[in-house]
Write a protein that holds these residues in place. Structure first.
Motif, short mmCIF file in Angstrom:
data_model
loop_
_atom_site.label_atom_id
_atom_site.label_comp_id
_atom_site.label_asym_id
_atom_site.label_seq_id
_atom_site.Cartn_x
_atom_site.Cartn_y
_atom_site.Cartn_z
N THR A 26 1.37 -9.26 2.97
CA THR A 26 1.85 -8.11 4.01
C THR A 26 0.83 -8.03 4.98
O THR A 26 -0.23 -8.26 5.07
CB THR A 26 2.11 -7.00 3.11
OG1 THR A 26 0.66 -6.49 2.61
CG2 THR A 26 3.30 -6.98 1.94
N LEU A 27 1.35 -7.48 6.26
CA LEU A 27 0.71 -7.04 7.21
C LEU A 27 0.46 -5.74 7.42
O LEU A 27 1.13 -4.72 7.21
CB LEU A 27 1.13 -7.78 8.63
CG LEU A 27 1.46 -9.15 8.68
CD1 LEU A 27 2.13 -9.52 10.09
CD2 LEU A 27 0.13 -9.96 8.53
N THR A 28 -0.85 -5.27 7.91
CA THR A 28 -1.11 -3.91 8.41
C THR A 28 -0.35 -3.58 9.57
O THR A 28 -0.10 -4.67 10.52
CB THR A 28 -2.56 -3.76 8.67
OG1 THR A 28 -3.20 -4.42 9.59
CG2 THR A 28 -3.40 -4.09 7.15
N ILE A 29 -0.18 -2.42 10.16
CA ILE A 29 0.21 -2.03 11.37
C ILE A 29 -0.59 -2.51 12.39
O ILE A 29 0.05 -3.14 13.40
CB ILE A 29 0.48 -0.50 11.60
CG1 ILE A 29 1.33 -0.18 12.74
CG2 ILE A 29 -1.18 0.28 11.72
CD1 ILE A 29 2.02 1.42 12.80
N THR A 30 -1.83 -2.68 12.49
CA THR A 30 -2.70 -3.34 13.35
C THR A 30 -2.40 -4.82 13.53
O THR A 30 -2.38 -5.15 14.69
CB THR A 30 -4.12 -2.97 12.94
OG1 THR A 30 -4.17 -1.62 13.02
CG2 THR A 30 -5.08 -3.57 14.45
N GLU A 31 -2.49 -5.58 12.45
CA GLU A 31 -2.05 -6.84 12.50
C GLU A 31 -0.90 -7.28 13.12
O GLU A 31 -0.83 -8.20 13.83
CB GLU A 31 -2.11 -7.39 10.93
CG GLU A 31 -3.52 -7.30 10.39
CD GLU A 31 -3.61 -7.49 8.77
OE1 GLU A 31 -4.75 -7.95 8.16
OE2 GLU A 31 -2.59 -7.47 8.19
N LEU A 32 0.29 -6.35 12.74
CA LEU A 32 1.51 -6.62 13.16
C LEU A 32 1.72 -6.47 14.64
O LEU A 32 2.06 -7.43 15.47
CB LEU A 32 2.67 -6.02 12.38
CG LEU A 32 4.13 -6.18 12.61
CD1 LEU A 32 4.37 -7.77 12.92
CD2 LEU A 32 5.10 -5.63 12.30
N ALA A 33 0.95 -5.51 15.01
CA ALA A 33 1.15 -5.12 16.40
C ALA A 33 0.35 -6.05 17.24
O ALA A 33 0.94 -6.49 18.22
CB ALA A 33 0.39 -3.62 16.80
N VAL A 52 12.56 -0.38 12.25
CA VAL A 52 11.92 -1.24 11.32
C VAL A 52 11.45 -0.32 10.01
O VAL A 52 11.43 0.79 10.16
CB VAL A 52 10.41 -1.66 12.11
CG1 VAL A 52 9.75 -2.36 10.91
CG2 VAL A 52 10.80 -2.45 13.18
N ALA A 53 11.21 -1.20 8.92
CA ALA A 53 11.29 -0.23 7.60
C ALA A 53 10.04 -0.76 6.95
O ALA A 53 10.14 -1.71 5.92
CB ALA A 53 12.34 -0.21 6.62
N PRO A 54 8.58 -0.27 7.24
CA PRO A 54 7.50 -0.83 6.55
C PRO A 54 7.38 -0.08 5.29
O PRO A 54 8.12 0.79 5.14
CB PRO A 54 6.21 -0.19 7.34
CG PRO A 54 6.93 1.02 8.09
CD PRO A 54 8.55 0.53 8.19
N GLU A 55 6.54 -0.66 4.45
CA GLU A 55 6.29 -0.06 3.01
C GLU A 55 5.49 0.96 3.36
O GLU A 55 4.50 1.00 3.86
CB GLU A 55 6.06 -0.96 1.92
CG GLU A 55 7.14 -2.02 1.47
CD GLU A 55 6.79 -3.09 0.58
OE1 GLU A 55 5.32 -3.28 0.59
OE2 GLU A 55 7.43 -3.76 0.15
N ARG A 56 5.30 2.05 2.23
CA ARG A 56 4.12 2.94 2.45
C ARG A 56 3.41 2.80 0.99
O ARG A 56 3.88 2.78 0.11
CB ARG A 56 4.69 4.50 2.44
CG ARG A 56 5.51 4.69 3.79
CD ARG A 56 4.55 4.54 5.01
NE ARG A 56 5.22 5.02 6.25
CZ ARG A 56 4.72 6.03 7.00
NH1 ARG A 56 3.55 6.71 6.63
NH2 ARG A 56 5.39 6.32 8.03
N VAL A 57 2.06 2.54 1.29
CA VAL A 57 1.30 2.39 0.10
C VAL A 57 -0.05 3.40 0.23
O VAL A 57 -0.33 3.71 1.33
CB VAL A 57 0.60 0.83 -0.10
CG1 VAL A 57 2.04 -0.05 -0.28
CG2 VAL A 57 0.12 0.23 1.13
N THR A 58 -0.64 3.37 -0.91
CA THR A 58 -1.61 4.14 -0.98
C THR A 58 -1.48 5.62 -0.93
O THR A 58 -0.65 6.02 -0.47
CB THR A 58 -2.98 3.51 0.07
OG1 THR A 58 -2.70 4.20 1.39
CG2 THR A 58 -3.29 2.24 -0.03
N SER A 59 -2.71 6.47 -1.27
CA SER A 59 -2.40 7.82 -1.15
C SER A 59 -2.53 8.18 0.28
O SER A 59 -1.85 9.28 0.49
CB SER A 59 -3.64 8.55 -1.80
OG SER A 59 -4.96 8.11 -1.29
#
Length: 149
Positions: A26-33, A52-59
């Protein structure tokens, strides 16, 4: 080739790849941007608009973009780069998700290209009519500027 036509080709490529690709990293938002040449805020806006539908991870609910979301973002970027407004992009993205699939997206884009072509022809005809009126009045038409603007 028109940007809208490139968007059509990208949709065709992405939908084929999405059907056959294995889910990799997967890519982070910064990587994809960075990969798309847009700002992270643009990706957040596209998410708010349901494009666009990213996944949400971590707290902290960080966005992660798996291959399917990356494909969505690439299609949205191509469509926006082709001059398509958000409502048109939304219709196209929904058609890709629904039963109609890529064929409906292609139909929507072809219809938009036809409307643009018709508007272009109308503008050219109006310009020719205006030049004829100016010529009849003895007014010289202005010289075209470099770059056509």
């Amino acid at each position: 080739m028109l940007r809208a036509q490139r968007a059509l080709l990208l949709i065709r490529e992405e939908t084929r790849a999405a059907g056959s690709a294995e889910d990799g990293g997967t890519l982070t938002i910064t990587e994809l941007a960075g990969a798309l040449g847009v700002r992270p805020s643009t990706l957040r806006f596209w998410e708010q608009e349901g494009l666009v539908a990213p996944e949400r991870v971590t707290s902290q609910r960080a966005r992660r973009y798996p291959s399917g979301a990356v494909a969505q973002a690439r299609i949205v970027a191509a469509l926006r780069g082709g001059g398509h407004p958000i409502p048109a992009v939304r219709r196209i993205m929904r058609s890709l998700e629904g039963f109609a699939g890529p064929q409906e997206a292609h139909r929507v884009l072809r219809h938009r290209l036809e409307r643009i072509a018709a508007r272009s022809v109308a503008l050219l005809e109006a310009g020719a009519d205006l030049a004829a009126v100016l010529a009849a009045e003895g007014v010289a038409a202005p010289e075209p500027r470099p770059g056509g603007r």
